[in-house]
Enzyme design. Structure first.
Site, PDB file in Angstrom:
ATOM      1  N   ARG A  41      50.340  23.737  58.753  1.00 48.48           N
ATOM      2  CA  ARG A  41      51.746  24.239  58.196  1.00 48.48           C
ATOM      3  C   ARG A  41      51.995  25.764  58.042  1.00 48.48           C
ATOM      4  O   ARG A  41      52.833  26.207  57.997  1.00 48.48           O
ATOM      5  CB  ARG A  41      52.009  23.582  56.677  1.00 48.48           C
ATOM      6  CG  ARG A  41      53.357  23.641  56.086  1.00 48.48           C
ATOM      7  CD  ARG A  41      53.492  22.708  54.932  1.00 48.48           C
ATOM      8  NE  ARG A  41      53.595  21.469  55.114  1.00 48.48           N
ATOM      9  CZ  ARG A  41      52.538  20.560  54.548  1.00 48.48           C
ATOM     10  NH1 ARG A  41      51.710  21.075  53.873  1.00 48.48           N
ATOM     11  NH2 ARG A  41      52.869  19.234  54.710  1.00 48.48           N
ATOM     12  N   ALA A  42      50.804  26.534  57.733  1.00 47.04           N
ATOM     13  CA  ALA A  42      50.781  27.738  57.700  1.00 47.04           C
ATOM     14  C   ALA A  42      51.206  28.561  58.753  1.00 47.04           C
ATOM     15  O   ALA A  42      52.110  29.334  58.954  1.00 47.04           O
ATOM     16  CB  ALA A  42      49.482  28.397  57.215  1.00 47.04           C
TER      17      ALA A  42
END
Length: 365
Positions: free
Chosen positions: A280-281
């Site tokens: 997700r980063a």
């Protein structure tokens, strides 16, 4: 007679540039996943959120729809039927801030469903909740760290999918629920679990202003606004209009923005080097960098866009010890960015040399 209620202008907020930028980027692309603003009370957090709603352009909605459906986007079942019949009427309205109370129940958030009625009438049996009201607006959670973890999960699931799904006894109802999510918290009152932190797209730490001139300017502006809101609002009207137009143009440009494979590889490499496990980063950094490029009127992402995006998207995803505040290893990041720039310059020089060699060969033929 209707009395005009003036909101303190977004462009009149002194300082807190990082917070304002994070809010603007989410307004350009809500898929970034919202922003968590950490800081003590009195640091303009709630003022900025309400000012953002007032700043943003009006949205086109389906007239009479309880979910504020976008006539050109995802539609609820009721609006789909209207569209089939050619009865879809539209209107425009200002975006608003929808507050989520700390003690809100799951039914209050997602809505309540009459099962028997739902089997016969579908979505018409739904009593809309906060997620219905929040669709295409700003969902604001003050003191998000004091909210029940399950409720936070429900909200973040809706924010990620863009849909609110209600399932009861085998009956499944859904409606669009895409919103700009803003959570604020005072870290002294308790932290959020890492799993919850990761679900917020960006994070900003805000502090009180330490510059005397800035603090004096805040006093003057607040007093001036309280004394004559209309005159104060008009004073910043031109700046407000310019920023609004810039956001509109950035939204239009966003889908045209491209990012090179070299930068994509660099983003993933940094996340691995910093020990960030979640993908997700990487995705959030890319979306944020693209929004930054669009905001600056470009159709391509630069390393500086990536750096700024990382400073907003990575700190709260870093591994840390208990009671340690989220922070980014800036020295490590700076070192990796410099290495990338050097390698990029070297590659460009080699490309130029090859071009020169090709030119010489062609001249000799």
């Amino acid at each position: 007679m209707m009395i005009m209620q003036y909101i303190y202008p977004f462009t009149a907020i002194v300082g807190q540039e990082k917070m304002k930028k994070a809010l603007i980027l989410n307004a350009i692309n809500p898929k970034i996943g919202g922003v968590l603003i950490r800081g003590e009370k009195g640091t303009a957090k709630s003022t900025a959120v309400r000012a953002l709603a007032d700043l943003l352009p009006e949205i086109e909605i389906v007239e009479g729809c309880p979910f504020n459906c976008d006539p050109n986007g995802n539609l609820c079942d009721i609006c789909k039927e209207k569209k089939k019949r050619g009865e879809l009427k539209t209107t425009k309205k200002k975006m608003k801030v929808v507050n989520l109370p700390i003690g809100a129940t799951e039914d209050r958030v997602i809505g309540t469903l009459d099962i028997e009625k739902a089997i016969k009438e579908g979505i018409k049996a739904l009593e809309p909740g906060i997620l219905a009201e929040a669709n295409r607006n700003i969902l604001y959670i003050d003191e998000v760290n004091l909210l029940d973890d399950h409720i936070i999960d429900v909200l973040l699931d809706a924010a990620a999918m863009g849909w609110n799904i209600i399932e009861r006894e085998g009956v499944k109802i859904k409606h669009p629920s895409r919103f700009i999510l803003v959570g604020t918290m005072n870290p002294e009152e308790g932290e959020l679990r890492p799993q919850i932190l990761d679900r917020f797209g960006l994070m900003v730490d805000v502090e009180g202003l330490n510059d005397v001139k800035d603090r004096v300017e805040v006093i003057k502006r607040v007093e001036e606004f309280n004394e004559n809101p209309e005159a104060f609002y008009k004073k910043f009207e031109e700046e407000q209009n310019k920023l609004r137009e810039r956001i509109i143009k950035a939204r239009e440009l966003l889908n045209k923005v491209e990012i090179s494979d070299d930068l994509l590889e660099f983003i993933s490499k940094v996340c691995i080097e910093l020990g960030i496990q979640t993908n997700r980063a990487d995705i959030t950094v890319v979306r944020t960098a693209k929004a930054l490029a669009a905001y600056n009127g470009r159709t391509y992402v630069t390393i500086d866009d990536v750096k700024e995006a990382m400073e907003l998207a990575l700190p709260h995803r870093m591994r840390r010890k208990p009671f340690e505040p989220p922070q980014l290893n800036k020295e490590k990041l700076e070192q990796m960015i410099n290495e990338f720039k050097q390698q990029n310059n070297k590659d460009n020089e080699e490309k130029e040399e090859h071009k020169d060699d090709d030119v010489k060969k062609n001249m000799m033929k």
